[in-house]
Design an enzyme around this catalytic site. Structure first.
Site, PDB file in Angstrom:
ATOM      1  N   THR A  11       7.312  -4.846   4.259  1.00 38.53           N
ATOM      2  CA  THR A  11       7.806  -5.989   5.016  1.00 38.53           C
ATOM      3  C   THR A  11       7.548  -7.282   4.250  1.00 38.53           C
ATOM      4  OG1 THR A  11       7.449  -4.863   7.124  1.00 38.53           O
ATOM      5  CG2 THR A  11       7.592  -7.261   7.187  1.00 38.53           C
TER       6      THR A  11
ATOM      7  N   ARG B 243      23.825  -4.886  39.632  1.00 44.14           N
ATOM      8  CA  ARG B 243      24.803  -3.815  39.424  1.00 44.14           C
ATOM      9  C   ARG B 243      25.006  -3.052  40.729  1.00 44.14           C
ATOM     10  NH1 ARG B 243      29.053  -1.722  36.416  1.00 44.14           N
ATOM     11  NH2 ARG B 243      28.874   0.554  36.250  1.00 44.14           N
TER      12      ARG B 243
ATOM     13  N   SER C  99       1.010   8.386   5.012  1.00 42.98           N
ATOM     14  CA  SER C  99      -0.173   8.686   5.817  1.00 42.98           C
ATOM     15  C   SER C  99      -1.394   9.035   4.975  1.00 42.98           C
ATOM     16  CB  SER C  99       0.126   9.850   6.777  1.00 42.98           C
ATOM     17  OG  SER C  99       1.096   9.469   7.734  1.00 42.98           O
TER      18      SER C  99
ATOM     19  N   TRP D  74       8.873   0.445   1.682  1.00 43.68           N
ATOM     20  CA  TRP D  74       8.832   0.009   3.080  1.00 43.68           C
ATOM     21  C   TRP D  74       7.920  -1.208   3.258  1.00 43.68           C
ATOM     22  CZ3 TRP D  74      12.893   2.180   4.776  1.00 43.68           C
ATOM     23  CH2 TRP D  74      13.205   3.498   4.474  1.00 43.68           C
TER      24      TRP D  74
ATOM     25  N   GLU E  98       2.096   1.737  10.018  1.00 42.92           N
ATOM     26  CA  GLU E  98       0.680   1.416  10.185  1.00 42.92           C
ATOM     27  C   GLU E  98      -0.042   2.499  10.987  1.00 42.92           C
ATOM     28  OE1 GLU E  98      -0.146  -2.659  11.145  1.00 42.92           O
ATOM     29  OE2 GLU E  98       1.639  -3.343  10.090  1.00 42.92           O
TER      30      GLU E  98
ATOM     31  N   LEU F  88       0.836  -1.197   0.000  1.00 40.46           N
ATOM     32  CA  LEU F  88       0.000   0.000   0.000  1.00 40.46           C
ATOM     33  C   LEU F  88       0.877   1.257   0.000  1.00 40.46           C
ATOM     34  CD1 LEU F  88      -2.815   1.338   0.179  1.00 40.46           C
ATOM     35  CD2 LEU F  88      -2.598   1.208   2.684  1.00 40.46           C
TER      36      LEU F  88
ATOM     37  N   PRO G 107       6.547   5.617  -2.121  1.00 42.15           N
ATOM     38  CA  PRO G 107       7.604   6.561  -1.726  1.00 42.15           C
ATOM     39  C   PRO G 107       7.067   7.935  -1.327  1.00 42.15           C
ATOM     40  CG  PRO G 107       8.313   5.319  -3.650  1.00 42.15           C
ATOM     41  CD  PRO G 107       6.885   4.943  -3.406  1.00 42.15           C
TER      42      PRO G 107
ATOM     43  N   HIS H 130       3.635   8.533  -0.629  1.00 42.68           N
ATOM     44  CA  HIS H 130       2.310   8.465  -0.011  1.00 42.68           C
ATOM     45  C   HIS H 130       2.320   7.416   1.089  1.00 42.68           C
ATOM     46  CE1 HIS H 130       0.345  11.163  -2.862  1.00 42.68           C
ATOM     47  NE2 HIS H 130       1.092  10.593  -3.780  1.00 42.68           N
TER      48      HIS H 130
END
Length: 402
Positions: free
Chosen positions: A181, A285, A155, A179, A380, A148, A151, A153
């Site tokens: 996945t 620690r 949001s 982007w 998302e 969907l 580059p 578009h």
């Protein structure tokens, strides 16, 4: 006559630092079994290797992992039929929680496969499309991706430029997606394109001529995840490649809402991992002759982290119950993602301060989770977009466009 004896109060269980609100009492045996199975798988199969995968920026065993996740019933697990598990939304959420506790990239593999690609086919596909793709995807033998975002578009998906035009009885698709996945390991891509009649979903086998997927390099986040750019250069598809019910922008947005639900749980997995690391580290620690867990400022940090972590888990469970009842609204999913990712990031950052310089080492999971959540915060649906979704629901006024 003897006086009435007051009823005996039930014994209170001891305080459990791992479950301070007693949330496990909200889960039934099936829920606990699924959580245990996935937690054990993740600890054995992923945890020993994921820091190296992250550092190298690749997951060399992604297909093997997909098949193993399929064998666990984790792929498309709330869907019915075609080899899917038909599990509850709460059970799916618990799986997302445990997977993201080892790494957001592993949860993303499952989320995109099941909640985006498989969900789109299951809800909007034809019977033939379901028979062709869903059994193999449920088993992890076939991998899917969801195209969907472009580059230019993200949001504003209504402005997407990827086009599909008729040529005789075929469709021809041209455009780019970014982007994505699973993109360069996928066998099928769910591609959303603009036609003369509006937005339409298509199933694109990735061996179709004109389709290419290139891994995105030089990422600083989600490095143990396959992220790709997709290019469609005159990809010719038969008429039956279109998703019959996948018309209009509402179709991909419905898929995204379903995937966001898993993020509500998953983000708390990353937060839990960082909290656990900080709690253990603080107990061992020593500074100024005593464990730093004994200092007031450290305890204040741990207390605040625990409060937000378990509030977030309670919120995730509540939304899961609403989804199982068919009552979950998109605005409620936005509320969950906005809160839980934002608070998970704050928990991770606070954990980093407790670990000090060690917090940036990949010997600990904190910096890796922090980096991953920077992506989860914006993918998302960015935090700003979810704020506007809630703002519109609260005021009745749409601030998305001037």
């Amino acid at each position: 006559m003897a006086p009435d004896t007051p009823p005996r109060r039930p014994m209170r269980p001891p305080f459990d630092p791992a479950d301070p609100l007693g949330l496990d009492e909200l889960l039934d045996e099936a829920d606990l079994d699924i959580r245990r199975t996935v937690r054990e798988w993740a600890a054995k199969r992923v945890a020993p290797h994921v820091a190296e995968w992250f550092e190298r920026g690749e997951v060399p065993e992604v297909r093997e992992l997909a098949r193993e996740l399929g064998a666990l019933g984790a792929l498309g697990m709330t869907l019915e039929g075609h080899g899917c598990a038909g599990a509850s939304a709460v059970q799916y959420g618990l799986v997302c929680l445990e997977l993201e506790a080892v790494d957001s990239g592993i949860r993303s593999l499952v989320s995109v496969q099941g909640s985006l690609a498989m969900y789109a086919i299951h809800r909007f596909g034809s019977d033939e499309q379901k028979r062709r793709w869903l059994p193999g995807m449920a088993a992890g033998e076939a991998i899917g991706c969801f195209g969907l975002t472009e580059p230019d578009h993200g949001s504003d998906p209504a402005g997407l430029r990827t086009g599909a035009v008729r040529d005789g009885g075929d469709w021809v698709l041209t455009g780019r997606k970014m982007w994505i996945t699973n993109g360069s390991v996928a066998d099928v891509a769910v591609i959303w394109a603009r036609t003369e009649d509006g937005i339409q979903g298509f199933l694109v086998p990735t061996d179709t001529p004109g389709f290419t997927a290139t891994p995105v390099a030089h990422k600083g986040s989600l490095r143990a995840s396959v992220t790709s750019e997709l290019v469609l250069d005159g990809v010719r598809l038969p008429a039956d490649a279109a998703l019959p019910g996948g018309t209009g922008l509402r179709a991909p947005l419905a898929c995204l809402s379903y995937a966001r639900y898993g993020i509500v749980w998953g983000a708390m997995g990353a937060a839990r991992s960082c909290f656990d690391a900080a709690l253990e580290y603080a107990g061992t620690r020593e500074q100024f002759g005593r464990p730093i867990a004994g200092f007031q400022l450290t305890q204040a940090k741990l207390a605040d982290m625990a409060v937000e972590l378990h509030k977030g888990l309670l919120l995730a469970w509540h939304l899961g119950r609403r989804l199982d009842a068919g009552r979950l609204r998109p605005e409620q999913v936005s509320l969950g993602k906005l809160n839980n990712v934002r608070e998970a990031l704050e928990i991770c950052r606070t954990a980093r301060t407790i670990l000090g310089a060690n917090g940036i080492s990949f010997a600990y999971p904190v910096m890796r989770h922090m980096a991953n959540l920077e992506s989860v915060l914006t993918y998302e649906g960015t935090s700003e977009m979810h704020q506007l979704v809630l703002g519109k629901a609260l005021t009745g006024l749409d601030a998305f466009r001037g």
